[in-house]
Motif scaffolding. Structure first.
Motif, PDB file in Angstrom:
ATOM      1  N   SER A  25       0.835  -1.216   0.000  1.00 37.13           N
ATOM      2  CA  SER A  25       0.000   0.000   0.000  1.00 37.13           C
ATOM      3  C   SER A  25       0.861   1.253   0.000  1.00 37.13           C
ATOM      4  CB  SER A  25      -0.925   0.001   1.219  1.00 37.13           C
ATOM      5  OG  SER A  25      -1.826  -1.084   1.172  1.00 37.13           O
ATOM      6  N   ARG A  50     -11.857   8.725  -3.250  1.00 35.58           N
ATOM      7  CA  ARG A  50     -10.686   9.429  -2.716  1.00 35.58           C
ATOM      8  C   ARG A  50      -9.363   8.802  -3.175  1.00 35.58           C
ATOM      9  NH1 ARG A  50     -12.798  12.225   1.856  1.00 35.58           N
ATOM     10  NH2 ARG A  50     -10.721  13.109   2.172  1.00 35.58           N
ATOM     11  N   ARG A  51      -9.430   7.836  -4.058  1.00 36.33           N
ATOM     12  CA  ARG A  51      -8.255   7.150  -4.592  1.00 36.33           C
ATOM     13  C   ARG A  51      -7.397   6.567  -3.466  1.00 36.33           C
ATOM     14  NH1 ARG A  51      -3.308   9.163  -8.454  1.00 36.33           N
ATOM     15  NH2 ARG A  51      -3.057   7.212  -9.601  1.00 36.33           N
ATOM     16  N   VAL A  52      -8.030   5.668  -2.738  1.00 33.83           N
ATOM     17  CA  VAL A  52      -7.404   4.983  -1.606  1.00 33.83           C
ATOM     18  C   VAL A  52      -7.660   3.488  -1.778  1.00 33.83           C
ATOM     19  CG1 VAL A  52      -7.549   4.648   0.893  1.00 33.83           C
ATOM     20  CG2 VAL A  52      -7.650   6.957  -0.052  1.00 33.83           C
ATOM     21  N   TRP A  66       2.517   1.587  -3.427  1.00 31.55           N
ATOM     22  CA  TRP A  66       1.515   2.066  -4.392  1.00 31.55           C
ATOM     23  C   TRP A  66       1.277   3.562  -4.194  1.00 31.55           C
ATOM     24  CZ3 TRP A  66      -3.220   4.380  -3.526  1.00 31.55           C
ATOM     25  CH2 TRP A  66      -4.044   4.528  -4.641  1.00 31.55           C
ATOM     26  N   GLY A  67       1.191   3.993  -2.938  1.00 38.55           N
ATOM     27  CA  GLY A  67       0.968   5.414  -2.662  1.00 38.55           C
ATOM     28  C   GLY A  67       2.075   6.286  -3.211  1.00 38.55           C
ATOM     29  N   LYS A  91       0.093   6.806  -6.694  1.00 40.93           N
ATOM     30  CA  LYS A  91      -0.734   7.944  -6.282  1.00 40.93           C
ATOM     31  C   LYS A  91       0.056   9.233  -6.220  1.00 40.93           C
ATOM     32  CE  LYS A  91      -4.092   9.408  -2.783  1.00 40.93           C
ATOM     33  NZ  LYS A  91      -4.838   9.043  -1.555  1.00 40.93           N
ATOM     34  N   VAL A 141      -3.127   6.194   1.884  1.00 38.30           N
ATOM     35  CA  VAL A 141      -2.918   5.237   0.799  1.00 38.30           C
ATOM     36  C   VAL A 141      -3.837   4.030   0.893  1.00 38.30           C
ATOM     37  CG1 VAL A 141      -0.532   5.954   0.453  1.00 38.30           C
ATOM     38  CG2 VAL A 141      -1.019   4.073   2.054  1.00 38.30           C
ATOM     39  N   CYS A 172     -13.354   4.772  -0.933  1.00 42.92           N
ATOM     40  CA  CYS A 172     -11.998   4.500  -1.397  1.00 42.92           C
ATOM     41  C   CYS A 172     -11.866   4.820  -2.889  1.00 42.92           C
ATOM     42  CB  CYS A 172     -11.623   3.051  -1.125  1.00 42.92           C
ATOM     43  SG  CYS A 172     -11.326   2.684   0.625  1.00 42.92           S
TER      44      CYS A 172
END
Length: 412
Positions: free
Chosen positions: A125, A227-229, A128-129, A133, A196, A224
């Motif tokens: 996670s 909010r792109r989580v 990825w963040g 992101k 994230v 999620c």
């Protein structure tokens, strides 16, 4: 004939004393020494039988000594058991393909224990963040739930609110924000640009089999997405048939970004865990960034394949759903008779005993004397999670023993 179990014999007392002398005291087991198991039943070293209503916290979903799983393990034992991930092995590819198919995802990252799967998901996670992101390095945060249980590593206990697991083990790992379980609005308030992931148990196990409001997980999924989580679902105890579906998320029609699996994935034979997700998330890892000598070993993969094949039939899920309705119907009749509340899904039940009557531990000790093995959790709560292969009559008998224990306690 169902057993009646007296206090430990001298032989059992000696075995327990030996363990107490040389094993670290990180558990407080019931005073029974198990030597054999078959289906939903186990036998102690004196030959007494007990109905197992814990199933090793769902690790033995498919029963002790399941012949299909044992055959898969025996066949692999005669071939090769460990290569490390420095080389390929002929079981890993089929295993990750079949598990990904069962979950409807692209990729699988195999590990060993459930806690390792959680730690892996935290790393994935964060990666990825940072890499997808665009979160600034070192600033990623993950939303977690009050009452959570995800393991006992130093990072995981850093965001636990269980004092037994947490206190005295600091300093703690930063990067986590705790919100009330079941409250999607609290999650929304906690999310910021550096968030994230949201890590959640679809049903909280150690907290007492806490089932959130039906709208919670769908609201979480929508939040999620908005909010792109990442939504990360810890299905280590709830997954692979326990709740009457392949995953607890299935009960409310939600698909997370990452499934965390363990316990039942090893069939009660070997420790097997996995993070399962799509390529756009799990694909962020690069060679050398994460691994395990034993993760994805041929023996584990062979057993895992047999477990996945069982689940792919849908039969364990259907059986857990049908027997679960029977179990919860019987338990509901105990409310007001020593029981305050019953929660759960499928063959998983959290039972709140009247605190004035007894602690959860005391109830479990009395059940053990009657031949039923169960486990208490926080306060006066006990949980029942028998293997899915349990016979209906044996399940009824276990509830009868609980009713008798409560009656006897009420007469004291």
């Amino acid at each position: 004939m169902h057993p009646s179990t007296p206090a430990p014999t001298e032989r059992q007392a000696q075995a327990i004393a030996l363990e107490d002398e040389h094993a670290a005291h990180n558990y407080h087991p019931l005073p029974v020494v198990i030597a054999e198991g078959q289906g939903a039943w186990v036998t102690d070293i004196d030959g007494r039988r007990y109905l197992d209503c814990l199933a090793a916290y769902s690790a033995v979903n498919f029963g002790h000594s399941n012949p299909v799983l044992l055959d898969a393990a025996r066949a692999q034992l005669d071939r090769i058991t460990l290569t490390s991930r420095a080389f390929h092995n002929d079981q890993l590819g089929p295993f990750v393909t079949e598990l990904a198919t069962l979950a409807g995802k692209d990729m699988v990252l195999p590990m060993n224990t459930g806690a390792e799967a959680v730690e892996t998901a935290i790393k994935v996670s964060r990666a990825w963040g940072y890499r997808v992101k665009g979160v600034q390095d070192g600033r990623a945060n993950i939303i977690v739930m009050a009452g959570n249980f995800h393991g006992r590593t130093t990072t995981i206990v850093s965001f636990s609110d269980d004092p037994d697991a947490r206190e005295g083990f600091g300093p703690y790992t930063p990067g986590f924000r705790t919100v009330p379980y079941g409250d999607a609005s609290a999650v929304a308030e906690a999310i910021d640009g550096d968030t994230v992931a949201v890590l959640v148990e679809p049903i909280q196990g150690e907290a007492g089999i806490i089932v959130p409001p039906p709208s919670f997980l769908p609201e979480l999924r929508a939040l999620c997405d908005e909010r792109r989580v990442l939504m990360v679902a810890d299905e280590i105890q709830s997954g692979l048939g326990r709740v009457g579906a392949t995953f607890a998320c299935d009960l409310v029609g939600v698909v997370p970004d990452l499934y965390l699996l363990g316990k039942a994935l090893g069939g009660g034979i070997v420790p097997v865990s996995a993070v399962v997700g799509d390529r756009d998330v799990l694909g962020v890892l690069r060679p050398g960034e994460h691994g395990s000598t034993f993760g994805g070993n041929p023996l584990a993969a062979a057993v895992g394949r047999a477990v996945v094949a069982l689940c792919a039939t849908g039969e364990p899920q259907e059986r857990a759903e049908l027997l679960g309705r029977r179990l919860h119907g019987d338990l509901a009749r105990l409310i007001g008779h020593g029981v305050r509340e019953v929660r759960g899904a499928g063959l998983w039940a959290g039972i709140d005993i009247e605190p004035a009557l007894a602690t959860g531990r005391e109830v479990c000790e009395l059940l053990m004397e009657r031949g039923v093995l169960a486990k208490d959790t926080r306060g006066s709560t006990i949980r029942l999670a028998p293997p899915i292969v349990v016979e209906p009559g044996d399940l009824d008998w276990a509830v009868e023993q609980l009713a008798e224990v409560l009656r006897e306690l009420g007469e004291r």
